[in-house]
Design a protein around this motif. Sequence first.
Motif, PDB file in Angstrom:
ATOM      1  N   SER A  42       0.780  -1.196   0.051  1.00  0.00           N
ATOM      2  CA  SER A  42      -0.099   0.043  -0.375  1.00  0.00           C
ATOM      3  C   SER A  42       0.957   1.268   0.186  1.00  0.00           C
ATOM      4  O   SER A  42       1.766   1.201   0.612  1.00  0.00           O
ATOM      5  CB  SER A  42      -1.048  -0.141   1.204  1.00  0.00           C
ATOM      6  N   GLY A  43       0.535   2.130  -0.625  1.00  0.00           N
ATOM      7  CA  GLY A  43       1.170   3.520  -0.699  1.00  0.00           C
ATOM      8  C   GLY A  43       2.179   3.396  -1.992  1.00  0.00           C
ATOM      9  O   GLY A  43       2.090   4.283  -2.878  1.00  0.00           O
ATOM     10  N   THR A 722      -4.818   3.902   1.201  1.00  0.00           N
ATOM     11  CA  THR A 722      -4.010   5.156   1.269  1.00  0.00           C
ATOM     12  C   THR A 722      -4.869   6.243   1.719  1.00  0.00           C
ATOM     13  O   THR A 722      -4.194   7.383   2.129  1.00  0.00           O
ATOM     14  CB  THR A 722      -3.158   5.778  -0.183  1.00  0.00           C
ATOM     15  N   THR A 770      -4.348  10.330   4.915  1.00  0.00           N
ATOM     16  CA  THR A 770      -4.054   9.844   3.697  1.00  0.00           C
ATOM     17  C   THR A 770      -2.354   9.723   3.581  1.00  0.00           C
ATOM     18  O   THR A 770      -1.901  10.210   4.636  1.00  0.00           O
ATOM     19  CB  THR A 770      -4.335  10.647   2.584  1.00  0.00           C
ATOM     20  N   ARG A 771      -2.087   8.922   2.917  1.00  0.00           N
ATOM     21  CA  ARG A 771      -0.630   8.542   2.671  1.00  0.00           C
ATOM     22  C   ARG A 771      -0.045   8.665   1.234  1.00  0.00           C
ATOM     23  O   ARG A 771      -0.784   8.440   0.147  1.00  0.00           O
ATOM     24  CB  ARG A 771      -0.090   7.234   3.197  1.00  0.00           C
ATOM     25  N   THR A 780       2.447  12.094   5.105  1.00  0.00           N
ATOM     26  CA  THR A 780       0.998  11.575   5.509  1.00  0.00           C
ATOM     27  C   THR A 780       0.310  12.856   5.953  1.00  0.00           C
ATOM     28  O   THR A 780       0.674  13.878   6.407  1.00  0.00           O
ATOM     29  CB  THR A 780       1.209  10.639   6.816  1.00  0.00           C
TER      30      THR A 780
END
Lengths: 1042, 512
Positions: A42-43, A722, A770-771, A780
């Motif tokens: 993720s990200g 994210t 959120t990232r 972030t």
Amino acid sequence: MTKRFSYSTLLNLLIFFIVCSIALPGYGQTTEPSVKGVITESGTGHPLKQVSISVNSTGVSTETDSLGAFTLSVPDLEAEIIVNLPGYNKRNIFLNGRENITVSLVSDIYWSLDNSYNNPLGSDVVRDAVFPVTTLSAADFSFSKATSFDQVLQGRVPGMLSIQQSGMPGSRTFMNIRGISSLYGRAEPVLFIDGMIHDFAYASNSLMEGFNLNPMEIVDIDDISDISVLKDGLSYLGAAGSNGVINVNTEQKGETSTVIKFSTYGGVSMVPKKLDLLDPTDFKNYFIDQFNSRTPSPGSFDVLYPWFNGDQNSAQYYKYNNNTDWQDEIYKPAALQKYHFFLKGGDDIATYNISTGFLSQKGLYDNSKYTRFNLRINGKISITDKFSITPNAKLSLADSYLPNQGYSAWKNPILSAVLMPPTMAPYTRDALTGDVLSYVDNTGIYNVSNPVAIVNNAIGTNRNYNFLASVNAQYKFNEHFTVATLVGLDFNNARENIFLPDIGMVQVDSASNSPGDFVNEFRSSQNHSSITYTTNTASGHSIVLNGGFRYMKNSYKYDKGIDLNTPSDDFKRLGQGSKYNFLRSTTGDNRELIWTSYFGSAKYNFRNKYFIDANVSYDGNSAVNSDNRFNYYPSIGAAWRASSESFLNQASWLEDLKFRASYSITGNMFSSVYDYSKLYYVSRRIDNLGYLSREVIPNNDLSLEKKNTINGGLDLSILKQTVNVHLDMFKSSVNNLIVQQTLLSTFGFRNYFDNGGKLSTTGIEASADTRLQIGQISWTLGGSFSKEKSQIEDIIFIDANTKNVITNIEGAQLITSKGNPVNAFYGYKTNGVFASDAEAAGMIGPKGVELKAGDVRFVDLVGGDNIINEADKTIIGDPYPDFFGSLSTGLSYKRFELSALFTYSVGNEIFNYVRYKAEAMDSYSNQSTTVLDRWTSSNTDGALPKAAFGDPAGNSVFSDRWIEDGSYFRLKQLTVNYTLPRLAGIYKGITIYVTGTNLLTLTKYTGYDPDFMYMNNPYYMGVDYGKIPQTKSFILGIKLDL
Amino acid sequence: MEKRSRITPYFLVILAAVMFAANSCSDNFYEQLAGDRITPEQGFQTSGDLLRSLGGAMLPLQDFMPKLIMLDGLRSDQMDVTQYADAYFRAINDQSFTVDNPFIDGSDLYKVVINCNEILANIDRVAEKDRNVDDYILHYVKGAVIGLRSWAYFTIVRIYGEAAYIEGNMTSLPKGDQTFLSKDVMIDTLINQITPYIHDSNVGKEYIEIRVSGYPNTKALLGELYLEKNDYGNAVTYLKMSCESYGNLASMLKVDKSFIDKSWKNIFVGSKGILTENISVIPFASTEGQVNPLPQWMLYNDQYMVKPTQILADNFKAQVQLKDNGQGTGDVYRGLGVTYGKSDTSVTGEPFILKYGIDQGEPYSTDIIISRAADIHLLLAEALNRSGESASALLLLNAGFNSLSPRPAVWARWNNNQGIRGRAYLKPKLIPVGYAGDLTELVEDYIIDERTMELAFEGKRWFDLVRIADRRGKPEFLADKVAAKFGVPGDTKYDAIHAFLMNPANWNLPIK
């Protein structure tokens, strides 16, 4: 064992029934299908290799290849698969008919939906929560200078108002989840620490004004692994559940190898921004004005104050002709330091964790200090495969050295420093030569205590011993049944010692000096026992049943002794006081509370798609009468994961979408107002004989306040986790709110309490994060928003003449009335100052005196009779914010990390008592520079009224003049840290960090600090009696992992 | 993993069972008291508890008596406000009574009533438990409780004109409206309740009336109730019984030489210990920080919100001392320097009330006297006078009975005493030779004038004015005297106050 067998058979039948009714589509599949998928991070979106993928029911497993892809055969397309990779949050995923899935895993350094949260019944995954919950992990507060965890919750938990009392190290925080649910009962949540209820509300007594000891200090902030805040669905806590739960767990051993950690920091707190006060010249002008305002005149000015006009030969010239900045005199930058040592070890039979901490933080003025020692030992002993024991012990010893911080200006150094004229000197000056001598000066003619005398010579010590120990025994019969019981003791003993000296301090009530002692003891013994049944069927039904009971017995006792007039300030102990007994006072109290609760809870979900949680408790407590003692508290909640439905589960942008709805009933037994339900006698002593008399008409029907809450919410996660959003809306109401009634005098006892009101709170709370990851830069952004409104829906008064409940606190009046918020500020509205006698003609002021030029123009709201009286009072402010929350952001690049937390509060109003004292112009005390624009015969359009000794016209009565907007936006914490690369064999990790606190505050509030709470008592919300402000501070720290 | 212990799950089951059992082992499991309080069951066990509760029943009077004294003084012609007075005192002085004024709150008296009812509801239970409480003790304790309750009711009806009658023990808030009894009905009710507990010393065994601080002399109270309803014969009987044959200590209250001339002021020093003069006293325990607020309000070097009226000062000044051979020095043993003082000796010295500042030993904890021998003797004189025994009334007022004094026929036995004026060494007040007016009213005027001096600031004046004005059917008896505080007829304020007070309905305070 026959009985248990039949029990589980019954359950299996029940499950079979549910299976038949819901899961029919699953039947009839003959060929084994397979599922394909890709696992990414993720990200970043990078594919993850060597991820373990397994089928939960069959145990068949595989791994991803270098592109993150896998193929796995499953019994059917409804199966549950488990995705696991060390360093990432483990996921359980139901296929829900999908043949292709993409899964993104979140690194376990980030908060994720797959994190678990803890509640008093056990733990669960955040993603699957039916009731609103917020979790925090150690990473959220590991670089903070906070002395206890309550200080770091501000803004981080949507729906929870957290206000630190003051900038004094060790000061506690007022915490309130989802608004006020009682006028006289407790407003703060129940705190669980490692399974024990740790009561922190009892300790409200102190010899020092504005000081509450902080029971939260029992746990060192560096020992905490996670904190879960539960806001609703707490019916299994019955009469204790109304105000939510904070569940704190300390770190347990997870790793196999021995872990040694050491951390320390050092730093400094800066002095506050000073208030603008009159300088000697302006003060002298003010003094003459004030003198001239007195009638009858006290005498000839020149005779009374020969030193005033600079006659150096007059006896008191040096005493009264100085230029002292009292704020500079008392405020000093303060040193902060902390050390923490942590050891984890053991084997597969027994593990242990030992940690010790020492903390020393100075306050902002001399001789104020907070030091603390913490010890924690816990472990886990697995006696057999099935039977384990978890002992847990914590000890803290804390010493606070601080003077009063309350409304009594004569003993509060902050108020004294504002009010003491600049012409006075802190230390005595030789009358002939003017040389400064080494001892503090006495008060002089201004009737203000010498602030330096207070900080140097007054004593206020609190020594707090806290001990919390429990042992939890657990027996796991088989994969379904577990029995657990926890027995524990919570013990707190606080000793206070005060001394108010004679020299330099104002005499009040013929007392020159005064020693005092206070002993406070709290003891809580508890038992929580429960039996748990867990089952998961291959077809996707998951059931957890939990039942048991809780028992809690609390006792609280205090003894207080105050002595007066010891022979000299060198004698500081009780018993040295005046021989007249009547100048001494000794008081004490002793209370007990017993609570027993039987509870049951059932959690059911089908393929993590449909969730139903229900719980109920039946409990009784000693607070109320036997008729109303036992009550049922049910709650039910349901959730639906829309993102698992076939019409959404192929959408690659959507990670998770879940809707929640719940209804619950909880109670609030923590209130001494229930004493009014019982007939009792109290004693008063005369001539060594105690006389007994009645003090109340008991209300035998007084029943426990119950809160009903309807909650609706959604959890949304998109773009591979994210972006995460949590949203909740609720309405809670207390339909049997306890209200204080005023009876007609012919009933003898005028105070009477009944369930005569209705209070409701509506609220909306949201959090989002959120990232974003670009190369080695990770950014972030998160935040929370809470808006809640409590309001009295109805109050029924027995006496027709009573329209509302008015509460008087020092300097102000509060009102609770129908259609309005609880405890709003109640006073006069004003509209400037009368420029001339003609303008004021015919107006009668609030003290019944005819108003003149230079008096305040009060608004004559009612009657138009030009008489300002009780009828013209109205609501002039509400101390509760319209909305509040936080913003946080972080940036990391390679081994550097920067993180910032902003907090905000909007629309809360403050009664600025400090400014009231500094602008009242009713005495010879020093004042704020704003009084330069006071009305005088040559400044008839002055913004402030005229100086008037004793305030005969009532210009300074409680009015909107003293109410200010307390909104603020603050950079609460900014941290930069750097992690050194691991040096094998020498250390595992070193992190160096710098943290700045309160670096920037945007506010219109004119006092020292808009963010404070006088006491942990909602009645004092927004009342600024002059607490030690929270100021800028910096720490430099290091964390070693050896 | 190898099994290392034989502990079985039964251990936990047993532990859980023990915890469950603990919950139900006792009926009192949940009966935890919140703080230092006791239940009625704990409170009424022994005769000692009865005494403690009796003392407790009069505790609300610590709050009430200062209010009564201020109300009485400011409504009547004894007190006036100074420039330092607060709005509440000013309003009372102006005969203006708003319900927010705490001084008109009569709840303390109802607290006395409710506490007395509480004792009566539990007293028989004590007798069952404590063998020392025999019929004799039971009877006199009940008498004392009913006497105290009656005094509270009597005071209520004299202030408010009516009283809410609280029947039985108020263990919960009564539903519906309360029953209000008028002053007349209430007085008859009280007489009926007290009478069974009154005993004549001449009839065998005497019941001792409890005379610890606080409790009214029930016989005197009964006499006063009869006097209020103008039943003079019964009034004389009971008032005389109360001071002539006080329990087994016969003739204790006889206005003897104990407080003659300069000793008079010692009545107000350590009052609760003075059993020969003071019958009912509300003590303030200095050792317990119980503060009598009267010295704060009255003393010149404190708040000084009220002061004695010029009328009262003039009255003291007009008296003639016997010792000085009538040289016109005024009432030196009771007046200036005792009942009231002056800020300095100059003509412009400010007068202030000193009576509650006499007791220097206990600053701000001076006891408040509810009833004392001089009060009862003057009431007795008033009743005798109205019974046609004016000569005996004048004896009590002036030099007292001695062995040569003529006795009234009906009440032949009298103890010798000093008389009220005799004790203060004042020239007797006699009927002027050839006086043609109403002799009874003249003697009554003498007695009422004496009461305003002897009992100044002891909460008696307003009730005296009302009683006499009612008896004579002349509201002006009250209105003239009170309005005189505000000037002379023709002055705006005098006229307004006078007109207001000419309506007896305005003599009752509103119930808050």
